[in-house]
Enzyme design. Structure first.
Site, PDB file in Angstrom:
ATOM      1  N   ASN A   9     -10.922   4.882  18.899  1.00 28.37           N
ATOM      2  CA  ASN A   9     -10.794   4.808  20.355  1.00 28.37           C
ATOM      3  C   ASN A   9     -11.652   5.838  21.092  1.00 28.37           C
ATOM      4  O   ASN A   9     -11.627   5.910  22.313  1.00 28.37           O
ATOM      5  CB  ASN A   9      -9.330   4.918  20.788  1.00 28.37           C
ATOM      6  CG  ASN A   9      -8.702   6.242  20.422  1.00 28.37           C
ATOM      7  OD1 ASN A   9      -9.258   7.012  19.642  1.00 28.37           O
ATOM      8  ND2 ASN A   9      -7.538   6.516  20.969  1.00 28.37           N
ATOM      9  N   CYS A  10     -12.445   6.630  20.371  1.00 29.50           N
ATOM     10  CA  CYS A  10     -13.349   7.609  20.978  1.00 29.50           C
ATOM     11  C   CYS A  10     -14.530   6.865  21.604  1.00 29.50           C
ATOM     12  O   CYS A  10     -15.181   6.052  20.935  1.00 29.50           O
ATOM     13  CB  CYS A  10     -13.826   8.587  19.905  1.00 29.50           C
ATOM     14  SG  CYS A  10     -15.168   9.663  20.432  1.00 29.50           S
ATOM     15  N   ASP A  11     -14.829   7.134  22.867  1.00 31.56           N
ATOM     16  CA  ASP A  11     -15.920   6.447  23.555  1.00 31.56           C
ATOM     17  C   ASP A  11     -17.260   6.645  22.868  1.00 31.56           C
ATOM     18  O   ASP A  11     -18.067   5.715  22.775  1.00 31.56           O
ATOM     19  CB  ASP A  11     -16.015   6.900  25.015  1.00 31.56           C
ATOM     20  CG  ASP A  11     -14.864   6.380  25.858  1.00 31.56           C
ATOM     21  OD1 ASP A  11     -14.223   5.380  25.455  1.00 31.56           O
ATOM     22  OD2 ASP A  11     -14.605   6.966  26.933  1.00 31.56           O
TER      23      ASP A  11
END
Length: 114
Positions: A9-11
């Site tokens: 979920n890290c951009d």
């Protein structure tokens, strides 16, 4: 085989994965949350990239840590201990290109590699 380490979920990890896909580059994804941080690889990354670069002091996880714990990080060994206990404090993505390791996403730098 290229291995991209990070958190789904890290951009920045999302951008890196999208870029690799757009380039048609096969890679393996290693999820820190589900699979943990491999201690032997962490030691290799710290040696290759430097523990200071690997430790994300700008992120939310670092800022939420107790100031005494932050102050206890003063060398590679103490940084690795913290990163094993708190994988989210590792700057992402970490990419093992086989011959070397990079930390963070750099489309230009990556394009020169492939």
């Amino acid at each position: 085989m290229i291995i991209l380490y990070g958190i789904p979920n890290c951009d920045t990890v999302k951008k890196a994965r999208a870029w690799l896909g757009e380039q048609g580059i096969n890679y393996q994804f290693h999820d820190f949350k589900k699979q943990g941080v491999p201690p032997d690889q962490l030691a290799r990354w710290a040696q290759a990239a430097g523990w200071e670069k690997l430790l994300n002091r700008q992120g939310t996880t670092w800022r939420k840590l107790d100031p005494a714990l932050q102050a206890s990080v003063h060398d590679s060994a103490s940084a690795q201990t913290l990163m094993l206990a708190n994988p989210s404090v590792i700057k992402r993505p970490v990419v093992d290109w086989g011959k070397d390791v990079t930390v963070g996403f750099d489309a230009q730098g990556w394009a020169a590699r492939v």
